[in-house]
Design a protein around this motif. Sequence first.
Motif, PDB file in Angstrom:
ATOM      1  N   PHE A 222      -4.303  -7.904  -1.279  1.00 18.63           N
ATOM      2  CA  PHE A 222      -5.251  -7.954  -2.390  1.00 18.63           C
ATOM      3  C   PHE A 222      -4.608  -7.214  -3.550  1.00 18.63           C
ATOM      4  N   CYS A 223      -3.986  -7.972  -4.437  1.00 16.09           N
ATOM      5  CA  CYS A 223      -3.276  -7.407  -5.592  1.00 16.09           C
ATOM      6  C   CYS A 223      -4.230  -7.433  -6.777  1.00 16.09           C
ATOM      7  N   GLU A 224      -4.776  -6.268  -7.125  1.00  9.63           N
ATOM      8  CA  GLU A 224      -5.809  -6.226  -8.162  1.00  9.63           C
ATOM      9  C   GLU A 224      -5.983  -4.788  -8.620  1.00  9.63           C
ATOM     10  N   THR A 225      -6.670  -4.616  -9.731  1.00  2.68           N
ATOM     11  CA  THR A 225      -6.890  -3.272 -10.273  1.00  2.68           C
ATOM     12  C   THR A 225      -7.636  -2.387  -9.280  1.00  2.68           C
ATOM     13  N   ILE A 226      -8.511  -2.973  -8.455  1.00  2.00           N
ATOM     14  CA  ILE A 226      -9.220  -2.191  -7.445  1.00  2.00           C
ATOM     15  C   ILE A 226      -8.581  -2.365  -6.068  1.00  2.00           C
ATOM     16  N   GLY A 227      -7.429  -3.020  -6.037  1.00  5.86           N
ATOM     17  CA  GLY A 227      -6.709  -3.223  -4.790  1.00  5.86           C
ATOM     18  C   GLY A 227      -5.369  -2.515  -4.820  1.00  5.86           C
ATOM     19  N   PHE A 228      -4.279  -3.280  -4.765  1.00  5.82           N
ATOM     20  CA  PHE A 228      -2.938  -2.711  -4.705  1.00  5.82           C
ATOM     21  C   PHE A 228      -2.085  -3.204  -5.865  1.00  5.82           C
ATOM     22  N   THR A 229      -1.116  -2.378  -6.249  1.00  3.11           N
ATOM     23  CA  THR A 229      -0.293  -2.661  -7.417  1.00  3.11           C
ATOM     24  C   THR A 229       0.763  -3.728  -7.107  1.00  3.11           C
ATOM     25  N   LEU A 230       1.407  -4.193  -8.155  1.00  7.72           N
ATOM     26  CA  LEU A 230       2.506  -5.148  -7.985  1.00  7.72           C
ATOM     27  C   LEU A 230       3.613  -4.548  -7.134  1.00  7.72           C
ATOM     28  N   ALA A 231       3.965  -3.301  -7.397  1.00  8.02           N
ATOM     29  CA  ALA A 231       5.043  -2.665  -6.637  1.00  8.02           C
ATOM     30  C   ALA A 231       4.675  -2.547  -5.161  1.00  8.02           C
ATOM     31  N   GLN A 232       3.443  -2.179  -4.875  1.00  2.51           N
ATOM     32  CA  GLN A 232       3.009  -2.070  -3.488  1.00  2.51           C
ATOM     33  C   GLN A 232       2.959  -3.446  -2.817  1.00  2.51           C
ATOM     34  N   THR A 233       2.521  -4.451  -3.573  1.00  2.00           N
ATOM     35  CA  THR A 233       2.496  -5.821  -3.045  1.00  2.00           C
ATOM     36  C   THR A 233       3.906  -6.271  -2.693  1.00  2.00           C
ATOM     37  N   GLU A 234       4.852  -5.961  -3.551  1.00  2.00           N
ATOM     38  CA  GLU A 234       6.235  -6.357  -3.281  1.00  2.00           C
ATOM     39  C   GLU A 234       6.764  -5.671  -2.018  1.00  2.00           C
ATOM     40  N   GLN A 235       6.384  -4.427  -1.800  1.00  2.00           N
ATOM     41  CA  GLN A 235       6.794  -3.742  -0.569  1.00  2.00           C
ATOM     42  C   GLN A 235       6.297  -4.491   0.668  1.00  2.00           C
ATOM     43  N   VAL A 236       5.044  -4.909   0.627  1.00  2.00           N
ATOM     44  CA  VAL A 236       4.469  -5.642   1.765  1.00  2.00           C
ATOM     45  C   VAL A 236       5.191  -6.972   1.949  1.00  2.00           C
ATOM     46  N   PHE A 237       5.464  -7.662   0.864  1.00  2.00           N
ATOM     47  CA  PHE A 237       6.159  -8.949   0.948  1.00  2.00           C
ATOM     48  C   PHE A 237       7.564  -8.788   1.511  1.00  2.00           C
TER      49      PHE A 237
END
Length: 436
Positions: A222-237
Motif C-alpha cells: 500500500f504505497c500512499e501518504t497513509i501507507g508506505f513511501t516510494l523508497a520503502q515500496t522499492e525495498q519490498v519489490f
Amino acid sequence: MTDGFNLAAMPSADGVWHHLHLAPEALGAGTPALPDGAIVVAQGAIAWVGAHTDLPDAYRPLPSHDGQGALVTPGLVDCHTHLVYGGQRANEFAMRLAGASYEEVARAGGGIVSSVKATRQASEEALFDAAVPRLQALLAEGVCAIEIKSGYGLSLAHERKQLRVARRLGEVFGVTVRTTFLGAHALPPEYAGRSDDYIRLVCEEMMPALAAEGLVDAVDVFCETIGFTLAQTEQVFQAAQALGLPVKLHAEQLSDMGGSALAARFGALSCDHIEHLSAEGIAAMRQAGTVAVLLPGAYFTLRDTHLPPIADLRAAGVPMAVSTDHNPGTSPALSLLLMVNMACTLFRLTVPEALAGVTRHAAQALGLQATHGRISAGCPANFVLWPLGDVAELAYWLGQRPACSVVRQGRLAVDGMGLHRMSPLPEHPPLSPHQA
C-alpha cells in the motif's frame, strides 16, 4: 463450520455442451458472438469450441449437455480481494457518513489497524468460517478464479494464518485462488514510529518464510501518504524480485505518489485503484504490460469524486480489469456483477470493456491469462451459462443475481438453471488421448 463442499461430488461437465449463445468474450477480443455454439469438455478441460454445425465427428458420440440457449461467458475472475479477515467495520462507514475522511478514520485508530486487531484475535478456523459465505456469494455469481490478499495480520504468525486460510478455501471449494502477501499494508501498533524497521521485518523475515512455505503467489504494497513511501515500496519489490515473486501495487488511490511508474519498472502484474494516475504512470504501465485494476466499490463507498483516467488508459491501450476489492473497510462488496455495473455507470466503461475487465484482463492481472478468463482449447473448463438474452444484461441489472449455472474446474459446480436435473447424463469413460 464443516467444509461442507466437495467439488468432486458435483456432476462432471465432460461431454458436448450445445445450444449455447457464446458471448464475444468467450472466444476472444474482437470475435463476434456465436448464437449456436458448442463447447467440448474432456477430462475437465476444454477440448474444442466453435459453431455446433462445425463439431468434429469424433465428439458427436459423447454425452450431450443442452445449454437451453443460455448466454455463455468465461468464468469470472475477481482479481483484487481481501477476503480473509476478522470482524467488520460498519461503525467506520457511519463515521464517514458523518463527515470523517478516510485519513481521519485511519489516524483515529480505525481503518486497517482495527481489522488487524480483530484478525489477530481470531483463530484460523474462525477466519475460515467467516470467509466461507463471502466466497460462496462470489462463486454463485460465476467467479472461477480469485485473488486473496493477506495484510490484516502484520506479523509472521498472523499473515501466515490468513494465507493458509486462503489456500484452504481454494482446495475446499475447487476454485483457483492466487494468494498475495500484503505485509506492507499498514504499520502495526507495535512498530509505531518505526516504519523502516517494520519494512525490514517484511523483507528479511516474513516474506522469505512465507514464500518458502509455498503460501505466496505475488507481493503487494500500500504505497500512499497513509501507507508506505516510494523508497520503502522499492525495498519490498527488491526483496520480492530476489525471491522470484511478481509484484502488484495499491497505487495512486488518494494522491499521485508515482507508485505506478515504480511498479511498472519492476514489471508489476497490476496497479490497483489508480484514481490519481498520471500520464507518466500510464506510459510506464503500457510499456511494462501492467494491468490497471479499477475498483469502483471503494470509489463508491468512499464517495470519491476523482475519477480514474479511463479515456487516457483506453487511448494508451492499457488493459483495464474490474474487481470487487472486497474488504471490511472501504468496499464490503460481494457482487462482481454490481462492480461491472458501477464500472460502466461511474467510470464510463463500455459493456465489452467491463466484461473483459472481469475475464481476460482480470486473469492477466493475476498472471493467469494462459488458462483463465477465456474459453479456449487446452484451458481448464471454467465457464458460466446465464439465463439472459444479451450480454449487456450482465451490466444492466441492479441487485438481481441471475440464476446462472457454473462449470468450474470441469464440474457443474453451480446449477442455478437446473440443467443437470432437466437432462441427466449417463456415465461415460474419459476420452482417449488421441480424442482429447
